[in-house]
Design an enzyme around this catalytic site. Structure first.
Site, PDB file in Angstrom:
ATOM      1  N   SER A 135     -12.240  18.605  19.402  1.00 43.98           N
ATOM      2  CA  SER A 135     -10.858  18.734  19.838  1.00 43.98           C
ATOM      3  C   SER A 135     -10.620  20.056  20.569  1.00 43.98           C
ATOM      4  O   SER A 135     -11.197  20.292  21.623  1.00 43.98           O
ATOM      5  CB  SER A 135      -9.912  18.555  18.648  1.00 43.98           C
ATOM      6  OG  SER A 135      -8.689  17.985  19.076  1.00 43.98           O
ATOM      7  N   LYS A 187      18.248  18.177  15.990  1.00 43.52           N
ATOM      8  CA  LYS A 187      17.867  19.522  15.572  1.00 43.52           C
ATOM      9  C   LYS A 187      16.929  19.510  14.370  1.00 43.52           C
ATOM     10  O   LYS A 187      16.095  20.401  14.215  1.00 43.52           O
ATOM     11  CB  LYS A 187      19.128  20.343  15.241  1.00 43.52           C
ATOM     12  CG  LYS A 187      18.856  21.805  14.917  1.00 43.52           C
ATOM     13  CD  LYS A 187      18.174  22.511  16.084  1.00 43.52           C
ATOM     14  CE  LYS A 187      17.873  23.961  15.759  1.00 43.52           C
ATOM     15  NZ  LYS A 187      17.086  24.604  16.822  1.00 43.52           N
TER      16      LYS A 187
END
Length: 325
Positions: A135, A187
């Site tokens: 990765s 949020k």
């Protein structure tokens, strides 16, 4: 303090989920210093090849206290590159990579640092993958002139992940609810106290897709492949070094001495002193040896599943088997 440490260790052990205990003496103060690993064959040779280690999670954060080693991997990497750049006798660099990857931004910064090093110094950089270079660590290797992998290296895992959890069922059982005061509907996106809405999922998926596209582009440039072909290989799976070489994801299947020799050949030198950069002076018995640390503090590191990213949810170029995502 020692009694408290023993109490914490005993508590984890009694739960049955205790994984390991590592007492790591560390010294993270002071600049990096050159350590000579092997001398050149000829006494008059002044050329050098520098080995720079990339190990553990790639993060732009200093891990300290009980759960860390006390250094910032990104900062240490830059210091070592600077040392190799400033030494006119260093003719080439070998990145010895043993990492499952890490944070998206930190991986990209380290990749850009390698590109800048090559551009500014004209010194070749060869990546040598050890046990794992997956990765974000594979992303980093794409910045090198040549990529070596051991036949048993685990690499690939080209992709992005953000680990989030929905604990609303558990909260309901124990009588806990989430009731945040927020300035907008998104949020508290990723709030584990409630299911994610389709809109929130789409927002996060869009970010993941964007970072994934960047990863694919970096691999396509580094391996000189069409992006469409890279995407057929980049479904998140890992490959052995041998398979990666057959697929064109690495250049050569070989070993660390082979990577060092390749770096010397690219720098057009016949002989070289092999050096590394560490926080303090010390002895390395061979190119495979890790640097022994001088104890300045004792950190107790508990390697427990799910605690590799204690800072919370983050977008990661990381391969983390054995942990539920």
């Amino acid at each position: 303090m020692f009694r408290w440490t023993l109490f914490v260790v005993a508590t984890f052990a009694s739960t049955g989920c205790f994984n390991s205990l590592l007492l790591t003496p560390t010294n993270s103060s002071g600049p990096v210093e050159e350590t000579v690993i092997t001398d050149p064959e000829h006494w008059y040779c002044r050329d050098k090849v520098a080995i720079i280690d990339v190990e553990g999670l790639i993060m732009n954060a200093r891990s300290s206290g009980m759960f860390g080693s006390g250094d910032n991997p990104l900062s240490l990497f830059r210091e070592r590159l600077d040392a190799a750049a400033d030494d006119k006798h260093v003719k080439a660099v070998v990145l010895r990579i043993n990492s499952p990857g890490g944070a998206v931004t930190a991986s990209d910064i380290m990749y850009q640092e390698v590109l800048s090093f090559r551009r500014d110094t004209h010194k070749p950089v060869v990546a040598c993958m050890m046990d794992v270079a997956a990765s974000g660590a594979y992303y980093l290797a794409m910045g090198c002139d040549k990529v070596y992998a051991h036949p048993t290296t685990v690499t690939g895992s080209i992709g992005v992940i953000m680990s989030l959890y929905n604990a609303s069922g558990l909260f309901a059982k124990i009588g806990v609810s989430s009731d945040p005061i927020k300035s907008g509907p998104n949020k508290d996106i990723g709030n584990p106290g409630r299911p994610m809405t389709p809109e929130e999922h789409a927002i996060l998926q869009g970010l993941v897709d964007s970072f994934y596209g960047q990863f694919v582009h970096v691999v396509a440039e580094g391996r000189r492949m069409p992006e469409d072909h890279v995407r057929t290989l980049a479904d998140g799976r890992v490959y052995s070094g041998t398979d990666a070489q057959k697929l064109g994801l690495v250049d050569v299947v070989g070993y660390l001495p082979d990577a060092i020799q390749a770096a010397m050949d690219m720098a057009c030198i016949k002989d070289a002193e092999i050096v590394a950069y560490d926080r303090c002076e010390g002895y390395r018995g061979s190119i495979y040896a890790a640097m022994p640390k001088i104890p300045s503090q004792i950190n107790v590191k508990l390697d427990l599943p799910g605690l590799s990213n204690p800072s919370g949810a983050a977008f990661m170029y990381v391969w983390e088997p054995g942990v539920a995502h």
